[in-house]
Design a protein around this motif. Sequence first.
Motif, short mmCIF file in Angstrom:
data_model
loop_
_atom_site.label_atom_id
_atom_site.label_comp_id
_atom_site.label_asym_id
_atom_site.label_seq_id
_atom_site.Cartn_x
_atom_site.Cartn_y
_atom_site.Cartn_z
N VAL A 124 0.83 -1.20 0.00
CA VAL A 124 0.00 0.00 0.00
C VAL A 124 0.87 1.25 0.00
N ILE A 125 1.94 1.26 0.80
CA ILE A 125 2.84 2.41 0.86
C ILE A 125 3.50 2.66 -0.49
N GLY A 126 3.95 1.59 -1.14
CA GLY A 126 4.59 1.74 -2.45
C GLY A 126 3.63 2.29 -3.49
N LEU A 127 2.40 1.77 -3.50
CA LEU A 127 1.42 2.26 -4.45
C LEU A 127 1.09 3.73 -4.18
N ALA A 128 0.89 4.06 -2.90
CA ALA A 128 0.57 5.45 -2.55
C ALA A 128 1.71 6.39 -2.94
N SER A 129 2.94 5.92 -2.85
CA SER A 129 4.09 6.77 -3.20
C SER A 129 4.07 7.16 -4.67
N VAL A 130 3.74 6.21 -5.53
CA VAL A 130 3.66 6.54 -6.96
C VAL A 130 2.53 7.52 -7.22
N ILE A 131 1.40 7.31 -6.53
CA ILE A 131 0.27 8.22 -6.70
C ILE A 131 0.63 9.62 -6.24
N MET A 132 1.33 9.73 -5.08
CA MET A 132 1.70 11.04 -4.56
C MET A 132 2.72 11.75 -5.45
N LEU A 133 3.59 10.97 -6.08
CA LEU A 133 4.55 11.57 -7.01
C LEU A 133 3.82 12.18 -8.21
N ALA A 134 2.75 11.51 -8.64
CA ALA A 134 2.00 11.99 -9.79
C ALA A 134 1.07 13.15 -9.44
N ARG A 135 0.60 13.18 -8.16
CA ARG A 135 -0.34 14.23 -7.76
C ARG A 135 0.40 15.24 -6.89
N PHE A 136 0.97 16.25 -7.52
CA PHE A 136 1.73 17.25 -6.79
C PHE A 136 0.78 18.25 -6.12
N SER A 137 1.35 19.30 -5.52
CA SER A 137 0.58 20.24 -4.72
C SER A 137 -0.49 20.96 -5.54
N GLU A 138 -1.62 21.23 -4.87
CA GLU A 138 -2.69 22.01 -5.50
C GLU A 138 -2.27 23.45 -5.77
N ALA A 139 -1.12 23.87 -5.23
CA ALA A 139 -0.63 25.23 -5.50
C ALA A 139 -0.47 25.46 -7.00
N PHE A 140 -0.04 24.42 -7.72
CA PHE A 140 0.13 24.57 -9.17
C PHE A 140 -1.21 24.62 -9.88
N VAL A 141 -2.20 23.93 -9.33
CA VAL A 141 -3.55 24.03 -9.89
C VAL A 141 -4.08 25.45 -9.73
N LEU A 142 -3.82 26.06 -8.57
CA LEU A 142 -4.26 27.43 -8.33
C LEU A 142 -3.54 28.42 -9.26
N LEU A 143 -2.24 28.24 -9.46
CA LEU A 143 -1.52 29.13 -10.37
C LEU A 143 -2.04 29.00 -11.80
N LYS A 144 -2.44 27.79 -12.17
CA LYS A 144 -3.00 27.56 -13.51
C LYS A 144 -4.31 28.32 -13.71
N ALA A 145 -5.04 28.59 -12.61
CA ALA A 145 -6.31 29.30 -12.72
C ALA A 145 -6.14 30.69 -13.33
N LEU A 146 -5.02 31.34 -13.04
CA LEU A 146 -4.78 32.66 -13.61
C LEU A 146 -4.66 32.59 -15.12
N GLU A 147 -4.02 31.55 -15.63
CA GLU A 147 -3.90 31.38 -17.08
C GLU A 147 -5.24 31.09 -17.73
N ALA A 148 -6.13 30.42 -16.96
CA ALA A 148 -7.43 30.05 -17.52
C ALA A 148 -8.40 31.23 -17.55
N GLY A 149 -8.06 32.33 -16.89
CA GLY A 149 -8.92 33.51 -16.96
C GLY A 149 -9.49 34.00 -15.65
N PHE A 150 -9.15 33.34 -14.52
CA PHE A 150 -9.63 33.80 -13.22
C PHE A 150 -8.87 35.06 -12.80
N THR A 151 -9.57 35.98 -12.12
CA THR A 151 -8.91 37.08 -11.45
C THR A 151 -8.48 36.60 -10.06
#
Length: 405
Positions: A226-253
């Motif tokens: 379970v730990i090994g599987l979760a590690s790969v998932i966590m590597l692929a799912r980085f911080s939501e901070a980058f999702v928030l920065l992407k919002a500015l490019e999509a047109g959010f103020t």
Amino acid sequence: MTQPTPEVPAAARPAIPVTVWMLGFVSLLMDVSSEMINALLPLYLAGGLGASALAIGFIEGLSVAIATVTKFLSGVISDISRRAKPLAVLGYGLGALSRLIFPWAASLDQIVLAKALDRVGKGIRGTPRDAIVAAVSPPEIRGASFGLRKSLDTVGGFVGPLVAVGAMILMAGDIRSVFWIAVLPALLCMIVLVFCVHEPEGLRPARRGGFRLRDALRLNRAVWVVIGLASVIMLARFSEAFVLLKALEAGFTPAWVPLALVIMHAAYGLTAYPVGRLSDRIGGSGLLLCSLGFLIAAHLTLAHAGAIWVYVLGTVLWGLHMGFSQGLLGAMIAAATPDHLKGSAFGTFNLVTGLVVLIGNTLAGWLWQGLGSAAPFLAGAALSVLAMIALAAGLGRSGARRATV
């Protein structure tokens, strides 16, 4: 991989314990405070303090890495002392204290200090909190209990950004004033934890003499899978901070960027509890495959999100991935671990996956800065495909073993 709990008629299933509900409300209140800050912090770092994407990724990853060390230590201490609530109070208390630093922070090092204190608190509280949930929940409703706590936690993740949006409008975009408001739900969280959550009988010192540190370092194979599987998932799912920065490019103020977390946590919160209950009946492996499918779709959508509606779709898919994975991983660890080592198992799980998050966030920041905003999401999609292949292969091997028995 974990096996489903034998079917129990709905009328015969025990009710979710009051302690789980109270811990859920504790998580909700602290998450309201956290998300009010987290929804605006990337914008404050990039706009107010001039931090680069690489610096933001490193700060996010470092804060998780700090938390992982304390998660591991708090898990071991919880198993030795058989006392979880004092560690939970200490952890949530440090998180509440950190809220007083963010409004005063005027430089990058002060933000790092506040984040470090907050993450130390998160590291201390996460493991004993999960150990309490595991201790008070009968096996036949364990998935539902973890799912409920996660769902209440995500209600906070839903409400916090909404409050941040309203406060940003009322405060004319003054981010520091919003940080001051975030202190209030953190204080309420401490009141509920101190007066409404009680130490479970199963974690008291009656079995103290049975603990050996080398047992915590030699967890069984099922836990490490379970730990090994979760590690790969966590590597692929980085911080939501980058999702928030992407919002500015999509047109959010900037004032409306926190709505991205509202959308994400709405999808997360609405699915975590029903998915947890479903996992009690059918097991968690197939549901994790679904979660990876959602993550792949989220990465590909956000990589090409040049319009608001495309971005919104990507955040919904991201939230569905969270709802289909977060509670399940905790329940799978609990099911695979002996009672006297649950704290150490959760601590080790958080330690390993947290170090992976540090690597993943730093890599995402480097890719964003060097190759553009689409690069980290495309890399995340590729890693998610690898995780899906590994999980499917594991399910195939376990099915073959059952067929030969």
